[in-house]
Each structure stands twice: as structure tokens, then as C-alpha cells.
Design a protein around this motif. Sequence first.
Motif, PDB file in Angstrom:
ATOM      1  N   MET A 100      41.935  46.452   7.537  1.00 37.83           N
ATOM      2  CA  MET A 100      42.357  47.494   6.681  1.00 37.83           C
ATOM      3  C   MET A 100      42.339  47.084   5.069  1.00 37.83           C
ATOM      4  N   MET A 101      42.321  45.802   4.690  1.00 38.99           N
ATOM      5  CA  MET A 101      42.289  45.355   3.075  1.00 38.99           C
ATOM      6  C   MET A 101      41.298  44.525   2.915  1.00 38.99           C
ATOM      7  N   GLY A 102      40.827  43.833   4.000  1.00 38.51           N
ATOM      8  CA  GLY A 102      39.654  42.601   3.721  1.00 38.51           C
ATOM      9  C   GLY A 102      38.247  43.168   3.577  1.00 38.51           C
ATOM     10  N   PHE A 103      38.293  44.428   4.038  1.00 40.77           N
ATOM     11  CA  PHE A 103      36.910  45.084   3.972  1.00 40.77           C
ATOM     12  C   PHE A 103      36.634  46.249   3.252  1.00 40.77           C
ATOM     13  N   SER A 104      37.755  46.460   2.494  1.00 38.55           N
ATOM     14  CA  SER A 104      37.833  47.547   1.520  1.00 38.55           C
ATOM     15  C   SER A 104      37.280  47.381   0.032  1.00 38.55           C
ATOM     16  N   PRO A 105      36.156  47.959  -0.242  1.00 44.29           N
ATOM     17  CA  PRO A 105      35.413  47.727  -1.628  1.00 44.29           C
ATOM     18  C   PRO A 105      36.092  48.022  -2.509  1.00 44.29           C
ATOM     19  N   VAL A 106      37.200  48.967  -2.696  1.00 43.39           N
ATOM     20  CA  VAL A 106      37.825  49.364  -3.479  1.00 43.39           C
ATOM     21  C   VAL A 106      38.985  48.191  -4.179  1.00 43.39           C
ATOM     22  N   ASN A 107      38.987  47.309  -3.513  1.00 43.08           N
ATOM     23  CA  ASN A 107      39.825  46.262  -4.004  1.00 43.08           C
ATOM     24  C   ASN A 107      39.262  45.636  -5.020  1.00 43.08           C
ATOM     25  N   VAL A 108      38.039  45.792  -5.622  1.00 45.81           N
ATOM     26  CA  VAL A 108      37.467  45.505  -6.840  1.00 45.81           C
ATOM     27  C   VAL A 108      38.099  45.884  -8.048  1.00 45.81           C
ATOM     28  N   ILE A 109      38.705  46.978  -7.849  1.00 48.60           N
ATOM     29  CA  ILE A 109      39.418  47.569  -8.921  1.00 48.60           C
ATOM     30  C   ILE A 109      40.664  46.836  -9.372  1.00 48.60           C
ATOM     31  N   PRO A 110      40.644  46.048 -10.458  1.00 52.32           N
ATOM     32  CA  PRO A 110      41.791  45.126 -11.142  1.00 52.32           C
ATOM     33  C   PRO A 110      43.212  46.326 -11.224  1.00 52.32           C
TER      34      PRO A 110
END
Length: 416
Positions: A100-110
Motif C-alpha cells: 500500500m505504501m512502498g509502491f506508491s509514487p506519490v510518496n516522493v512529495i515531501p
Amino acid sequence: MGWDPASTSYVSTKQSLASAGLDINYFSYYPNNFLITAIGRWFWNFLNLIGYHKYSDFVIGMGLLNYILVDLSILLLYRSLNSIFNKKISCLSTFISWIMMGFSPVNVIPYTDTYAYFIGIVLIFIVAKFLYSNTQKKKVAYTILFGLVVGIGYYIKPTTFIFSIALGIIAALFLAHQKKYKNIVILSLLFMLSFGGTYLVINQYQRHNSIVKVDYNKTFPMSHFVAMGMKGNGGYSLSDVKKNIEIKDPEERRKFNNNLIKKELSEKGMEGYISFLVKKQIKNTQNGTFGWGEEGNYLYQLFKQKGLNQLQKKQRKIFMFYKGQQVQGASVNWTGHKLTIQMIWLVVLIGILFSLRMNSFRIQLFKLSVLGGMLFLLIFEGGRSRYLIQFLPFLFVLSGAGMNNLFTALFDKYSE
């Protein structure tokens, strides 16, 4: 980046909000976003020190830092749950968080979402270390550390305090059951001193910092977010924000928002308000992508870039809207990531259902944390699943525990 991440990142990199077309009073309205900006400024100073001076360097660097936090969160969750529960629950919950989290590209947003996710898991990790401490000194040290992290987390997202409330309730009940009343008092005092000290230090730093000036007379009151959470979908209301900005007197601003709350309650009535809350709860939890598609088209501009290789094109097709079109009312691209992650999210929710009949003190801690988070999102601004990210660690734990419960029951049934 756009919206709040843009405001925080521009100030972190010493850019003027006015020159970027953003409201120069942003941090006066939302002082809770100061600490993440200060962290960004420290990181920016570090980048300058090693020879990186471009805004793009900051964005890439903070993106990498965000992914390090997410990856570290997944590792810490595995270690924590292995101690608190068992290896099966640990593996299941960690696998869910990885998907759910490790593959989410939006985690690049600080921004504060992933920071709060990380802090939630750090708190779980400290609880695990406390439970298996074999000396009183270690227990004292972990209690002080817990208060310190909660204090920092409060200035990242105030909702990180919900887990400590749940822990306080469960710990008090458990120790009272064992008639260890003295321990309740000692641990409570240690936590309050640690949290209070951290809170005061950060508060003073925020009020006397050299990064951005905060005018607390302009700060939106808590009732503003309650009022927004009671109308429409229970989410952000631009008209309410503009009106709060127009009202200069803090006391008049509070009265205005209190009157909005009374008006909504009067117009909806008890039955109408309950119906509204049911619909809002659906909005809060229905989207396995956590609502990033509703965050504005700045996330999708790269789709239109020329000179992309085949891998880059495939990635954008999976994670973005069809042909990069992100306009109001546009159909979601259900051919890639969104369909897959929504199916997984459904499995996660089913797992949570199977945890409801589990009644140990340890599982009750995570139930209370989720309940507190859900109540918060119902009362305050919500209406979309992005706000759920801060509570995902607790949801993933319940889902892993529920799945383990289900698999154990099925194994026992068919092995007879």
C-alpha cells in the motif's frame, strides 16, 4: 508540487511565497506546518553545504528522504509486531504496508502525510521495546523517548497524539487490573514531563525563529476546521477560508465559525447529521489510492513530457490518468494502479473486520487508535482518503491480525 507542499518547500529553500504566487500569510493561517518547513530548511542548508543549490536538488533530495522514511517504517513495523504479537501477524501487516505504501509514487512529495506515517510506526516500535525491557531504567528511558517523539509528532500532525491517548487508556486499565497504581502515576508523570518539555521547546523555537514570521492573530481557530468538516463532503471549503481571512479580529473569527457549526447542526438536525457522517465516513475510507488523484494536476504534468523512454511511458500509464488528462470530472484510469490497489484495499478492510472479535489488551490499543482517528476525521476537515495515511499503521496492524485470525480458523476447520 502545488498547494501546501509548494508553500512549505518554497520557504524551506528561501524563496518568496509572493514571487511564487502564493499567500505570504500561509504560515500565519497554518502555523502547524512550520516544523516540516524548518526540517526542509535544515536539509536545504545541508545541500548547500555539499554543493547543491537548485530547487530541483531539494525536491529530489526530499523525495529520496521520504522514501527512506517509508522503507524504514516498513522495517520498523516488522520488528515491532514481531515482538508485540508474533511472526505471522508481523509478516502479514508488513506485507500490506509494503504493497500500500512502498509502491506508491506519490510518496516522493515531501509533506506531513508520510512523516506522520513514520512517526506512528516509531511510536509502535517504542511500545514494543518498552514491553520487552528487562530493567526499570530502560522502561523509564523508553517512556521519556515516547513523550519526546509524541511532542515532535504533534507539531508535524497533531493527530499523532491520538495513539498516545489510546495507549494511556489501555495502559491504565492493564496496570489497574494488576493493582499497580503507583506505576500509572510514575509513567504518566514521565510522559507528561517529556512531552511538555518537547512541546515548549518547539513552541518557543516556532515563535522566535528566523525562517518565517508567524502572526498568531491570523491563525485559523480549531472551530474553522470543525465547520468545514460539517458541510459538503466534509472537506476543504474555499469560501470558509476566504471568510476567515477577511475577519481580522481573532475573537470575531471564532464567533463566526461557532455560528457556522450551530447553523449546520440546526439545518441538518440529528437524523440529517448522522446521515451526513455516514456518507463522510465512506468518503474518508473508500479510496485505496488515498485520494491523490484529487490533489490537483501538478502531479500529472510529467506525463506530457517529450522524450520519455518506454519504461517511463509505462510507469505513467499505470499510475496516472488516461493520456495525462486531469480535469474536473474526468474519468479515472482504472486500467492500472488504481484498480489493482483498490482490490488490495478491499482485502485490507476485510482483514480489519476479522480483527473485531479479538480482545487482548494489545489489539485493543490499535482498535482505540483507529477509532480515535476515525472520530477525528468525522469531526474535523476530512472527506477524502488522503487524510487516512496518518492512521494507516494502526489499520495495517488490525488487518494483519484479522487475516491471521481468519487463516488460523480456516486451517483449524479443514485440518480436522
